[in-house]
Design an enzyme around this catalytic site. Structure first.
Site, PDB file in Angstrom:
ATOM      1  N   SER A 146       0.840  -1.203   0.000  1.00 15.49           N
ATOM      2  CA  SER A 146       0.000   0.000   0.000  1.00 15.49           C
ATOM      3  C   SER A 146       0.867   1.242   0.000  1.00 15.49           C
ATOM      4  O   SER A 146       1.935   1.272   0.614  1.00 15.49           O
ATOM      5  CB  SER A 146      -0.908   0.032   1.228  1.00 15.49           C
ATOM      6  OG  SER A 146      -1.655   1.235   1.235  1.00 15.49           O
ATOM      7  N   ASN A 176      -0.777   4.123   0.770  1.00 11.48           N
ATOM      8  CA  ASN A 176      -1.645   5.034   1.529  1.00 11.48           C
ATOM      9  C   ASN A 176      -1.091   5.186   2.954  1.00 11.48           C
ATOM     10  O   ASN A 176      -1.097   4.243   3.741  1.00 11.48           O
ATOM     11  CB  ASN A 176      -3.065   4.442   1.531  1.00 11.48           C
ATOM     12  CG  ASN A 176      -4.054   5.272   2.327  1.00 11.48           C
ATOM     13  OD1 ASN A 176      -3.732   5.781   3.402  1.00 11.48           O
ATOM     14  ND2 ASN A 176      -5.262   5.410   1.809  1.00 11.48           N
ATOM     15  N   GLY A 184      -2.106   6.690   5.638  1.00 12.13           N
ATOM     16  CA  GLY A 184      -3.043   6.473   6.740  1.00 12.13           C
ATOM     17  C   GLY A 184      -3.214   4.997   7.039  1.00 12.13           C
ATOM     18  O   GLY A 184      -3.162   4.549   8.192  1.00 12.13           O
ATOM     19  N   LYS A 185      -3.382   4.227   5.963  1.00 15.08           N
ATOM     20  CA  LYS A 185      -3.520   2.772   6.117  1.00 15.08           C
ATOM     21  C   LYS A 185      -2.261   2.153   6.676  1.00 15.08           C
ATOM     22  O   LYS A 185      -2.314   1.279   7.537  1.00 15.08           O
ATOM     23  CB  LYS A 185      -3.704   2.150   4.723  1.00 15.08           C
ATOM     24  CG  LYS A 185      -5.085   2.023   4.245  1.00 15.08           C
ATOM     25  CD  LYS A 185      -4.958   1.163   3.020  1.00 15.08           C
ATOM     26  CE  LYS A 185      -6.217   1.076   2.263  1.00 15.08           C
ATOM     27  NZ  LYS A 185      -6.047   0.205   1.095  1.00 15.08           N
ATOM     28  N   ASP A 226      -7.580  -4.270   0.865  1.00 15.36           N
ATOM     29  CA  ASP A 226      -8.446  -3.443   0.024  1.00 15.36           C
ATOM     30  C   ASP A 226      -9.675  -3.135   0.851  1.00 15.36           C
ATOM     31  O   ASP A 226     -10.218  -3.998   1.542  1.00 15.36           O
ATOM     32  CB  ASP A 226      -8.826  -4.148  -1.280  1.00 15.36           C
ATOM     33  CG  ASP A 226      -9.360  -3.133  -2.288  1.00 15.36           C
ATOM     34  OD1 ASP A 226      -8.602  -2.231  -2.674  1.00 15.36           O
ATOM     35  OD2 ASP A 226     -10.549  -3.211  -2.662  1.00 15.36           O
ATOM     36  N   PHE A 244      -8.001   9.059   8.430  1.00 11.73           N
ATOM     37  CA  PHE A 244      -7.813   9.464   7.031  1.00 11.73           C
ATOM     38  C   PHE A 244      -9.117   9.175   6.291  1.00 11.73           C
ATOM     39  O   PHE A 244     -10.098   8.699   6.883  1.00 11.73           O
ATOM     40  CB  PHE A 244      -6.637   8.690   6.396  1.00 11.73           C
ATOM     41  CG  PHE A 244      -6.911   7.217   6.220  1.00 11.73           C
ATOM     42  CD1 PHE A 244      -6.766   6.343   7.286  1.00 11.73           C
ATOM     43  CD2 PHE A 244      -7.347   6.705   5.001  1.00 11.73           C
ATOM     44  CE1 PHE A 244      -7.038   4.984   7.140  1.00 11.73           C
ATOM     45  CE2 PHE A 244      -7.616   5.349   4.835  1.00 11.73           C
ATOM     46  CZ  PHE A 244      -7.456   4.495   5.915  1.00 11.73           C
ATOM     47  N   TYR A 264     -12.578   8.818   4.817  1.00 10.18           N
ATOM     48  CA  TYR A 264     -13.927   9.245   5.209  1.00 10.18           C
ATOM     49  C   TYR A 264     -14.117   9.306   6.728  1.00 10.18           C
ATOM     50  O   TYR A 264     -15.240   9.502   7.198  1.00 10.18           O
ATOM     51  CB  TYR A 264     -14.963   8.283   4.610  1.00 10.18           C
ATOM     52  CG  TYR A 264     -14.961   8.242   3.096  1.00 10.18           C
ATOM     53  CD1 TYR A 264     -15.762   9.115   2.348  1.00 10.18           C
ATOM     54  CD2 TYR A 264     -14.151   7.347   2.396  1.00 10.18           C
ATOM     55  CE1 TYR A 264     -15.748   9.082   0.959  1.00 10.18           C
ATOM     56  CE2 TYR A 264     -14.129   7.311   1.004  1.00 10.18           C
ATOM     57  CZ  TYR A 264     -14.930   8.181   0.300  1.00 10.18           C
ATOM     58  OH  TYR A 264     -14.920   8.157  -1.066  1.00 10.18           O
ATOM     59  N   ASP A 265     -13.045   9.136   7.493  1.00 11.31           N
ATOM     60  CA  ASP A 265     -13.169   9.090   8.956  1.00 11.31           C
ATOM     61  C   ASP A 265     -13.932  10.274   9.573  1.00 11.31           C
ATOM     62  O   ASP A 265     -14.689  10.087  10.524  1.00 11.31           O
ATOM     63  CB  ASP A 265     -11.791   8.961   9.620  1.00 11.31           C
ATOM     64  CG  ASP A 265     -11.256   7.535   9.568  1.00 11.31           C
ATOM     65  OD1 ASP A 265     -12.069   6.601   9.400  1.00 11.31           O
ATOM     66  OD2 ASP A 265     -10.036   7.353   9.687  1.00 11.31           O
ATOM     67  N   LYS A 309      -9.662   3.224  17.289  1.00  9.39           N
ATOM     68  CA  LYS A 309     -10.119   2.944  15.920  1.00  9.39           C
ATOM     69  C   LYS A 309      -9.697   1.522  15.522  1.00  9.39           C
ATOM     70  O   LYS A 309     -10.515   0.750  15.016  1.00  9.39           O
ATOM     71  CB  LYS A 309      -9.567   3.968  14.921  1.00  9.39           C
ATOM     72  CG  LYS A 309     -10.107   3.699  13.517  1.00  9.39           C
ATOM     73  CD  LYS A 309      -9.592   4.601  12.430  1.00  9.39           C
ATOM     74  CE  LYS A 309     -10.023   4.032  11.064  1.00  9.39           C
ATOM     75  NZ  LYS A 309      -9.372   4.692   9.929  1.00  9.39           N
TER      76      LYS A 309
HETATM   77  P1  IMP Z   1      -7.978   1.237  -1.400  1.00 10.63           P
HETATM   78  O1  IMP Z   1      -6.574   1.732  -1.283  1.00 10.63           O
HETATM   79  O2  IMP Z   1      -8.403   0.959  -2.785  1.00 10.63           O
HETATM   80  O3  IMP Z   1      -8.251   0.088  -0.477  1.00 10.63           O
HETATM   81  O4  IMP Z   1      -8.872   2.472  -0.966  1.00 10.63           O
HETATM   82  C1  IMP Z   1      -9.544   2.527   0.213  1.00 10.63           C
HETATM   83  C2  IMP Z   1     -10.273   3.849   0.316  1.00 10.63           C
HETATM   84  O5  IMP Z   1     -11.438   3.630   1.110  1.00 10.63           O
HETATM   85  C3  IMP Z   1      -9.449   4.893   1.054  1.00 10.63           C
HETATM   86  O6  IMP Z   1      -8.707   5.694   0.174  1.00 10.63           O
HETATM   87  C4  IMP Z   1     -10.528   5.681   1.777  1.00 10.63           C
HETATM   88  O7  IMP Z   1     -11.097   6.615   0.904  1.00 10.63           O
HETATM   89  C5  IMP Z   1     -11.568   4.610   2.097  1.00 10.63           C
HETATM   90  N1  IMP Z   1     -11.269   3.989   3.404  1.00 10.63           N
HETATM   91  C6  IMP Z   1     -10.857   2.711   3.633  1.00 10.63           C
HETATM   92  N2  IMP Z   1     -10.638   2.496   4.929  1.00 10.63           N
HETATM   93  C7  IMP Z   1     -10.899   3.665   5.539  1.00 10.63           C
HETATM   94  C8  IMP Z   1     -10.822   4.067   6.900  1.00 10.63           C
HETATM   95  O8  IMP Z   1     -10.421   3.329   7.816  1.00 10.63           O
HETATM   96  N3  IMP Z   1     -11.202   5.341   7.146  1.00 10.63           N
HETATM   97  C9  IMP Z   1     -11.613   6.203   6.181  1.00 10.63           C
HETATM   98  N4  IMP Z   1     -11.662   5.881   4.899  1.00 10.63           N
HETATM   99  C10 IMP Z   1     -11.307   4.608   4.575  1.00 10.63           C
END
Ligand code: IMP
Length: 197
Positions: A11, A13, A15-16, A72, A154, A156-157, A177
């Site tokens: 990833s 991301n 935040g993740k 995901d 991060f 939609y939190d 969380k």
């Molecule tokens: P992915 O990288 O395709 O899995 O995208 C996941 C997307 O879902 C993120 O970019 C956020 O917009 C949303 N999302 C997933 N998990 C969370 C969370 O824990 N909090 C807030 N938004 C989340």
């Protein structure tokens, strides 16, 4: 426990990554983001969370030769027939930001009576690009607020209300969380599944 010493995390991301590192820190495993190996994000061409998690895990394992974990995840909104779902990150278009995605969501739900929604997450582990995947899943049910609250987390939190605490996800501590979230549930299920093998 079947976990190796080093795992690549598929990833980009931030935040993740923060959440996943914390969720796995009790294990004796180095979790290294794929960006440290110069690996770019995989194309998420799947139409389910499972498909995309597997695509990402295989991509990272193939590029690094290491075992990989991917997640995901997304927001599933009842009044929007499950949207944005797997398209949560790109909901407001190719240049989407967390803010523009929230703006679009609040617009689409303007005046809606049913604001129920759930975060879903599928975590996937592959020992190598060609090996059988192991999955863990999680779901966190809540409601979409009418305006932003809190500054943690991060995505939609700020507009996701956790009914059990009455707090927005962005108002929860990182620990709280992870204890409740779809990602926390999915990673715990994944670690348990790996431990059983
Ligand atoms: P992915 O990288 O395709 O899995 O995208 C996941 C997307 O879902 C993120 O970019 C956020 O917009 C949303 N999302 C997933 N998990 C969370 C969370 O824990 N909090 C807030 N938004 C989340």
């Amino acid at each position: 426990m079947r976990l190796p010493e080093k795992i690549v995390m598929a990833s980009g991301n931030a935040g993740k990554l923060r959440e996943i590192e914390r969720l796995l820190e009790h294990l004796d495993v180095a979790v290294v983001p794929q960006s440290d190996f110069g690996v770019s994000d995989a194309d998420e061409t799947g139409v389910t969370f499972e498909e995309n998690a597997l695509i990402k895990a295989r991509h990272a394992a193939a590029a690094t030769g290491l075992p990989a974990i991917a997640d995901d995840s997304g927001l599933v909104v009842d009044a929007l027939d499950g949207r944005p779902g797997v398209y949560s990150a790109r909901y407001s278009g190719p240049a989407a930001t967390d803010d523009s995605n929230i703006d679009k969501l609040l617009d689409e739900l303007d005046g809606a009576e049913d604001r129920s929604a759930a975060f879903r997450c599928v975590a996937c582990y592959v020992a190598s690009a060609g090996s059988e995947p192991v999955f863990g899943k999680g779901e966190w049910c809540g409601e979409i607020l009418t305006e932003r609250r809190g500054d943690g987390g991060f995505g939609y939190d700020p507009v996701f209300l956790d009914p059990a605490t009455g707090l927005a996800s962005a108002e929860l501590s990182a620990e709280d969380k992870n204890a409740r979230s779809h990602r926390g549930q999915a990673l715990r299920a994944l670690v348990e599944a790996l431990g059983r093998d």
